[in-house]
Write a protein that holds these residues in place. Sequence first.
Motif, PDB file in Angstrom:
ATOM      1  N   GLN A 158      36.586 -11.158  11.318  1.00 53.26           N
ATOM      2  CA  GLN A 158      37.290 -12.381  10.919  1.00 53.26           C
ATOM      3  C   GLN A 158      36.442 -13.626  11.139  1.00 53.26           C
ATOM      4  O   GLN A 158      36.547 -14.597  10.386  1.00 53.26           O
ATOM      5  N   ARG A 159      35.569 -13.618  12.134  1.00 59.61           N
ATOM      6  CA  ARG A 159      34.648 -14.737  12.314  1.00 59.61           C
ATOM      7  C   ARG A 159      33.690 -14.838  11.119  1.00 59.61           C
ATOM      8  O   ARG A 159      33.462 -15.915  10.582  1.00 59.61           O
ATOM      9  N   ALA A 160      33.139 -13.696  10.710  1.00 58.46           N
ATOM     10  CA  ALA A 160      32.224 -13.701   9.563  1.00 58.46           C
ATOM     11  C   ALA A 160      32.946 -14.121   8.289  1.00 58.46           C
ATOM     12  O   ALA A 160      32.406 -14.902   7.484  1.00 58.46           O
ATOM     13  N   GLU A 161      34.160 -13.637   8.101  1.00 55.54           N
ATOM     14  CA  GLU A 161      34.926 -13.990   6.903  1.00 55.54           C
ATOM     15  C   GLU A 161      35.285 -15.474   6.879  1.00 55.54           C
ATOM     16  O   GLU A 161      35.298 -16.099   5.813  1.00 55.54           O
ATOM     17  N   ALA A 162      35.547 -16.050   8.065  1.00 59.27           N
ATOM     18  CA  ALA A 162      35.833 -17.488   8.135  1.00 59.27           C
ATOM     19  C   ALA A 162      34.609 -18.303   7.718  1.00 59.27           C
ATOM     20  O   ALA A 162      34.728 -19.321   7.019  1.00 59.27           O
ATOM     21  N   LEU A 163      33.430 -17.850   8.122  1.00 62.83           N
ATOM     22  CA  LEU A 163      32.194 -18.532   7.728  1.00 62.83           C
ATOM     23  C   LEU A 163      31.965 -18.437   6.228  1.00 62.83           C
ATOM     24  O   LEU A 163      31.556 -19.424   5.585  1.00 62.83           O
ATOM     25  N   LEU A 164      32.205 -17.280   5.658  1.00 67.90           N
ATOM     26  CA  LEU A 164      32.045 -17.101   4.218  1.00 67.90           C
ATOM     27  C   LEU A 164      32.985 -18.024   3.457  1.00 67.90           C
ATOM     28  O   LEU A 164      32.599 -18.635   2.453  1.00 67.90           O
ATOM     29  N   GLN A 165      34.200 -18.177   3.955  1.00 65.67           N
ATOM     30  CA  GLN A 165      35.171 -19.069   3.328  1.00 65.67           C
ATOM     31  C   GLN A 165      34.692 -20.520   3.382  1.00 65.67           C
ATOM     32  O   GLN A 165      34.780 -21.254   2.409  1.00 65.67           O
ATOM     33  N   PHE A 201      26.328 -13.965   7.100  1.00 66.34           N
ATOM     34  CA  PHE A 201      27.419 -14.470   7.932  1.00 66.34           C
ATOM     35  C   PHE A 201      27.630 -13.499   9.084  1.00 66.34           C
ATOM     36  O   PHE A 201      27.845 -12.310   8.861  1.00 66.34           O
ATOM     37  N   VAL A 202      27.551 -14.018  10.307  1.00 67.29           N
ATOM     38  CA  VAL A 202      27.567 -13.175  11.500  1.00 67.29           C
ATOM     39  C   VAL A 202      28.777 -13.492  12.370  1.00 67.29           C
ATOM     40  O   VAL A 202      28.987 -14.644  12.768  1.00 67.29           O
ATOM     41  N   GLY A 203      29.549 -12.475  12.654  1.00 74.08           N
ATOM     42  CA  GLY A 203      30.639 -12.582  13.619  1.00 74.08           C
ATOM     43  C   GLY A 203      30.338 -11.705  14.817  1.00 74.08           C
ATOM     44  O   GLY A 203      29.968 -10.538  14.648  1.00 74.08           O
ATOM     45  N   LEU A 204      30.452 -12.270  16.001  1.00 73.70           N
ATOM     46  CA  LEU A 204      30.198 -11.535  17.243  1.00 73.70           C
ATOM     47  C   LEU A 204      31.438 -11.585  18.115  1.00 73.70           C
ATOM     48  O   LEU A 204      32.034 -12.654  18.282  1.00 73.70           O
ATOM     49  N   GLU A 205      31.807 -10.448  18.663  1.00 72.99           N
ATOM     50  CA  GLU A 205      33.006 -10.394  19.503  1.00 72.99           C
ATOM     51  C   GLU A 205      32.805  -9.386  20.620  1.00 72.99           C
ATOM     52  O   GLU A 205      32.312  -8.273  20.394  1.00 72.99           O
ATOM     53  N   PHE A 211      36.314  -0.032  29.158  1.00 73.61           N
ATOM     54  CA  PHE A 211      34.907  -0.272  28.847  1.00 73.61           C
ATOM     55  C   PHE A 211      34.715  -1.652  28.228  1.00 73.61           C
ATOM     56  O   PHE A 211      35.520  -2.094  27.399  1.00 73.61           O
ATOM     57  N   LEU A 212      33.651  -2.317  28.631  1.00 71.24           N
ATOM     58  CA  LEU A 212      33.232  -3.566  28.006  1.00 71.24           C
ATOM     59  C   LEU A 212      32.379  -3.218  26.796  1.00 71.24           C
ATOM     60  O   LEU A 212      31.448  -2.413  26.901  1.00 71.24           O
ATOM     61  N   GLU A 213      32.692  -3.803  25.639  1.00 66.01           N
ATOM     62  CA  GLU A 213      31.951  -3.545  24.412  1.00 66.01           C
ATOM     63  C   GLU A 213      31.607  -4.855  23.718  1.00 66.01           C
ATOM     64  O   GLU A 213      32.337  -5.835  23.833  1.00 66.01           O
ATOM     65  N   SER A 214      30.503  -4.837  22.977  1.00 68.48           N
ATOM     66  CA  SER A 214      30.091  -5.975  22.161  1.00 68.48           C
ATOM     67  C   SER A 214      29.885  -5.484  20.733  1.00 68.48           C
ATOM     68  O   SER A 214      29.167  -4.503  20.505  1.00 68.48           O
ATOM     69  N   TRP A 215      30.506  -6.179  19.798  1.00 68.80           N
ATOM     70  CA  TRP A 215      30.450  -5.800  18.391  1.00 68.80           C
ATOM     71  C   TRP A 215      29.927  -6.948  17.541  1.00 68.80           C
ATOM     72  O   TRP A 215      30.132  -8.121  17.864  1.00 68.80           O
ATOM     73  N   ALA A 216      29.277  -6.596  16.453  1.00 68.10           N
ATOM     74  CA  ALA A 216      28.822  -7.567  15.456  1.00 68.10           C
ATOM     75  C   ALA A 216      29.322  -7.133  14.088  1.00 68.10           C
ATOM     76  O   ALA A 216      29.451  -5.933  13.817  1.00 68.10           O
ATOM     77  N   TYR A 217      29.589  -8.128  13.247  1.00 70.44           N
ATOM     78  CA  TYR A 217      29.876  -7.865  11.833  1.00 70.44           C
ATOM     79  C   TYR A 217      29.018  -8.816  11.034  1.00 70.44           C
ATOM     80  O   TYR A 217      29.000 -10.023  11.297  1.00 70.44           O
ATOM     81  N   SER A 271      27.855 -12.009  -1.088  1.00 71.85           N
ATOM     82  CA  SER A 271      28.690 -11.243  -2.019  1.00 71.85           C
ATOM     83  C   SER A 271      29.915 -10.652  -1.323  1.00 71.85           C
ATOM     84  O   SER A 271      30.809 -10.137  -1.973  1.00 71.85           O
ATOM     85  N   GLY A 272      29.918 -10.707   0.005  1.00 72.00           N
ATOM     86  CA  GLY A 272      31.027 -10.140   0.772  1.00 72.00           C
ATOM     87  C   GLY A 272      30.761  -8.746   1.287  1.00 72.00           C
ATOM     88  O   GLY A 272      31.583  -8.176   1.998  1.00 72.00           O
ATOM     89  N   ARG A 273      29.607  -8.183   0.959  1.00 72.94           N
ATOM     90  CA  ARG A 273      29.234  -6.863   1.482  1.00 72.94           C
ATOM     91  C   ARG A 273      28.978  -6.986   2.975  1.00 72.94           C
ATOM     92  O   ARG A 273      28.267  -7.885   3.415  1.00 72.94           O
ATOM     93  N   GLY A 274      29.557  -6.083   3.769  1.00 71.35           N
ATOM     94  CA  GLY A 274      29.420  -6.223   5.212  1.00 71.35           C
ATOM     95  C   GLY A 274      29.278  -4.911   5.943  1.00 71.35           C
ATOM     96  O   GLY A 274      29.497  -3.835   5.382  1.00 71.35           O
ATOM     97  N   ALA A 275      28.886  -5.027   7.217  1.00 74.10           N
ATOM     98  CA  ALA A 275      28.713  -3.843   8.063  1.00 74.10           C
ATOM     99  C   ALA A 275      28.922  -4.209   9.528  1.00 74.10           C
ATOM    100  O   ALA A 275      28.615  -5.331   9.945  1.00 74.10           O
ATOM    101  N   PHE A 276      29.420  -3.252  10.281  1.00 72.00           N
ATOM    102  CA  PHE A 276      29.609  -3.404  11.724  1.00 72.00           C
ATOM    103  C   PHE A 276      28.422  -2.830  12.485  1.00 72.00           C
ATOM    104  O   PHE A 276      27.738  -1.918  12.004  1.00 72.00           O
ATOM    105  N   GLY A 277      28.224  -3.329  13.687  1.00 69.88           N
ATOM    106  CA  GLY A 277      27.275  -2.746  14.615  1.00 69.88           C
ATOM    107  C   GLY A 277      27.800  -2.924  16.035  1.00 69.88           C
ATOM    108  O   GLY A 277      28.505  -3.895  16.328  1.00 69.88           O
ATOM    109  N   GLN A 278      27.470  -1.967  16.897  1.00 71.64           N
ATOM    110  CA  GLN A 278      27.928  -2.020  18.278  1.00 71.64           C
ATOM    111  C   GLN A 278      26.754  -1.715  19.184  1.00 71.64           C
ATOM    112  O   GLN A 278      25.795  -1.058  18.770  1.00 71.64           O
TER     113      GLN A 278
END
Length: 200
Positions: free
Chosen positions: A63-70, A82-86, A101-107, A112-119
């Motif tokens: 949602q952070r990345a999508e807000a930036l795209l908007q 557009f990078v979202g980190l949570e 567990f503590l986790e860190s994720w990126a989107y 064009s709206g094409r996206g991918a997650f990473g952890q």
Amino acid sequence: MEIITIAVGSTRRPKVNAVREALDLIGPSLDSTARFEITGVEVPSGVRQTPLLRENIMQGARQRAEALLQIAREKNNPWKYFVGLEGGLDVVHENRTRQVFLESWAYVSDSSGRGAFGQSGAVLVPEPLAIRVVDQGVELSEAIDAFSGGQGIRDAQGAWGVLTRNLITRQDAFRVALINAFAPFYNREIYSSQAVKARA
């Protein structure tokens, strides 16, 4: 030389620096002729301050990345990625025992709206800290300060640093998550549907 701007959904130092470090490694594979610039913009995650499920952490990053795209579309900004980190906690039950567990994720998405997650992986949270955050509803940033006797840890080594004796900091965790999220963009041949079919 083309300038490629990466928009990051935060102005917090560990997050912005994680993007910078990741780009030092993957930038030449994204575009060897371009110069990369990073712009940090505070945008809402749409999830609670400390998410308590992996799905919510991922949702916040996306949602952070999508807000930036908007924003880019509304203001006609020439941002390319557009990078979202949570970060947050994932509460799991294994063998009738709760583990947190503590986790860190990126989107990461492109224009064009094409996206991918990473952890980046996960580290076990001590039960007293888990009780404060999960059961008592204290935000992780506040709880980790009290737990470790520090102050402003979120903007320094983060809970990651406290839990790993700084072998992995918050910035490190986000850097790895970013490298993983960017993989379909800098390693397009492997991730293309034709390449996948050819190897099937």
